[in-house]
Design a protein around this motif. Sequence first.
Motif, mmCIF file in Angstrom:
data_model
loop_
_atom_site.group_PDB
_atom_site.id
_atom_site.type_symbol
_atom_site.label_atom_id
_atom_site.label_comp_id
_atom_site.label_asym_id
_atom_site.label_seq_id
_atom_site.Cartn_x
_atom_site.Cartn_y
_atom_site.Cartn_z
ATOM 1 N N VAL A 137 47.401 44.718 31.120
ATOM 2 C CA VAL A 137 46.842 43.694 32.336
ATOM 3 C C VAL A 137 45.098 42.785 31.502
ATOM 4 O O VAL A 137 44.666 41.856 31.934
ATOM 5 N N ASP A 138 44.019 43.946 30.840
ATOM 6 C CA ASP A 138 43.119 43.246 30.459
ATOM 7 C C ASP A 138 43.843 43.248 28.337
ATOM 8 O O ASP A 138 43.437 44.382 27.721
ATOM 9 N N HIS A 139 43.836 42.488 28.779
ATOM 10 C CA HIS A 139 44.292 41.604 26.834
ATOM 11 C C HIS A 139 43.236 41.028 26.503
ATOM 12 O O HIS A 139 43.889 40.462 25.053
ATOM 13 N N ALA A 140 42.576 40.983 26.942
ATOM 14 C CA ALA A 140 41.758 39.580 26.830
ATOM 15 C C ALA A 140 40.982 40.272 24.971
ATOM 16 O O ALA A 140 41.640 38.846 23.818
ATOM 17 N N TRP A 141 40.368 41.163 24.651
ATOM 18 C CA TRP A 141 40.326 41.773 23.211
ATOM 19 C C TRP A 141 41.042 41.200 22.722
ATOM 20 O O TRP A 141 41.074 40.799 21.442
ATOM 21 N N ALA A 142 42.203 42.571 22.668
ATOM 22 C CA ALA A 142 43.466 42.504 21.978
ATOM 23 C C ALA A 142 44.454 41.191 21.218
ATOM 24 O O ALA A 142 44.357 40.998 20.043
ATOM 25 N N ASN A 180 47.895 31.951 42.618
ATOM 26 C CA ASN A 180 47.922 30.808 42.093
ATOM 27 C C ASN A 180 45.716 31.108 41.284
ATOM 28 O O ASN A 180 45.488 30.047 40.771
ATOM 29 N N GLY A 181 46.154 32.225 41.199
ATOM 30 C CA GLY A 181 44.788 33.449 39.833
ATOM 31 C C GLY A 181 43.695 33.391 40.925
ATOM 32 O O GLY A 181 42.454 33.743 40.260
ATOM 33 N N TRP A 182 43.916 33.232 42.254
ATOM 34 C CA TRP A 182 42.439 33.655 43.277
ATOM 35 C C TRP A 182 42.332 34.931 42.819
ATOM 36 O O TRP A 182 41.525 35.038 43.393
ATOM 37 N N TYR A 183 43.611 35.692 43.732
ATOM 38 C CA TYR A 183 43.297 36.884 44.277
ATOM 39 C C TYR A 183 44.060 37.353 42.527
ATOM 40 O O TYR A 183 45.460 36.976 42.000
ATOM 41 N N ARG A 184 44.039 38.315 42.369
ATOM 42 C CA ARG A 184 44.597 39.250 41.260
ATOM 43 C C ARG A 184 45.026 40.612 41.613
ATOM 44 O O ARG A 184 44.666 41.144 42.373
ATOM 45 N N LEU A 241 30.842 24.780 45.302
ATOM 46 C CA LEU A 241 31.343 25.790 43.760
ATOM 47 C C LEU A 241 31.597 27.037 45.758
ATOM 48 O O LEU A 241 31.187 27.157 46.105
ATOM 49 N N LEU A 242 32.884 27.290 44.285
ATOM 50 C CA LEU A 242 33.110 28.463 45.593
ATOM 51 C C LEU A 242 33.353 29.890 44.598
ATOM 52 O O LEU A 242 33.712 29.964 43.440
ATOM 53 N N CYS A 243 32.891 31.260 45.105
ATOM 54 C CA CYS A 243 33.033 32.093 43.810
ATOM 55 C C CYS A 243 33.784 32.881 44.558
ATOM 56 O O CYS A 243 33.675 33.130 45.615
ATOM 57 N N GLY A 244 34.727 34.076 43.503
ATOM 58 C CA GLY A 244 35.288 34.700 43.825
ATOM 59 C C GLY A 244 35.714 35.823 43.994
ATOM 60 O O GLY A 244 34.226 36.807 43.311
ATOM 61 N N ILE A 245 36.415 36.875 43.228
ATOM 62 C CA ILE A 245 36.419 38.392 43.027
ATOM 63 C C ILE A 245 35.597 38.456 41.298
ATOM 64 O O ILE A 245 35.711 37.480 40.902
ATOM 65 N N THR A 246 35.719 39.292 41.255
ATOM 66 C CA THR A 246 34.994 40.419 40.119
ATOM 67 C C THR A 246 36.229 40.709 39.074
ATOM 68 O O THR A 246 36.769 41.368 39.854
ATOM 69 N N HIS A 247 35.937 41.360 37.761
ATOM 70 C CA HIS A 247 37.112 41.487 36.896
ATOM 71 C C HIS A 247 35.931 42.203 36.065
ATOM 72 O O HIS A 247 34.707 41.814 35.468
ATOM 73 N N THR A 248 36.568 43.345 35.252
ATOM 74 C CA THR A 248 35.974 43.869 34.003
ATOM 75 C C THR A 248 36.495 43.884 33.142
ATOM 76 O O THR A 248 37.328 44.592 33.161
ATOM 77 N N PHE A 284 31.667 41.954 32.458
ATOM 78 C CA PHE A 284 31.979 41.418 33.796
ATOM 79 C C PHE A 284 31.701 40.431 34.347
ATOM 80 O O PHE A 284 30.608 39.839 33.736
ATOM 81 N N THR A 285 32.614 40.108 34.571
ATOM 82 C CA THR A 285 33.118 38.277 35.469
ATOM 83 C C THR A 285 33.112 37.721 37.264
ATOM 84 O O THR A 285 34.015 38.892 37.588
ATOM 85 N N ARG A 286 33.260 36.874 36.853
ATOM 86 C CA ARG A 286 33.330 36.757 38.579
ATOM 87 C C ARG A 286 34.271 35.174 38.345
ATOM 88 O O ARG A 286 34.381 34.720 36.964
ATOM 89 N N SER A 287 35.809 34.902 39.210
ATOM 90 C CA SER A 287 35.730 33.589 39.026
ATOM 91 C C SER A 287 35.354 32.671 39.725
ATOM 92 O O SER A 287 34.286 32.958 40.973
#
Length: 231
Positions: free
Chosen positions: A35-40, A70-74, A168-175, A184-187
């Motif tokens: 799921v977290d493959h950003a760096w790899a 649709n990418g808003w919820y994970r 603007l509408l902010c959504g959920i956070t991810h690490t 730390f990120t936010r959609s």
Amino acid sequence: MTMFWTEEKDAVAEYIVPGDVIDVAFTIKCQTLPVDHAWALSSRLLEVLPWLGEEEQAGVHLIHGAASGNGWYRPEEKPNALLHLSRRARLRLRLPRHRLDDARELTGKTLDIGGHALRVGESEVHRLNPLPTLFSRYVITREAIEEEQFLQQALDHLKKLDIDCRKLLCGITHTLAFPEGPAFTRSLMVAELTQEHSIRLQQAGLGEGRRMGCGLFIPHKGIRPVKQDSE
């Protein structure tokens, strides 16, 4: 849920979309990815395409499975969680057009993404779409930042890009796990953009981490369905 909202303005003349920045979508053969493959993913791509780190407008879209919708919820992210990919999954790069032929060197390569083999196939070119609503799954921020602060920072950044933002509408956070520590990120969704400003934001992005899938915007169906879903 926190929002920034102002009334829309009169429409402007039709805008001709420039083609100097594009998205390139590669078919892939890969059953699962972390799921977290950003760096790899970023690391492997930079090994094959080292110029990615030098191009200001280059970015790497993270790969998403069917569960991301649709990418808003994970789905909840757990250690060692895997994405199960369908045949429709694509590896997408945002690139200046003059790097298109260089990027096609990926075709035929097999990348080791966190112990998962990803075979890169043929590519298709997609022009940026000037839809009025854009969405970014990951915008890098600080862990303790409040939603209001995040929206104000985003608004300040958009003003520096000379982008007139009304919603603007902010959504959920991810690490995301990076070698230097967690990111730390936010959609974020940006709505009712002009065509020119939509393209400008897709070209420029927002914040850091473009090569790790952060700050990149894609067109979205609109802000109202998301707001209704959240209610």
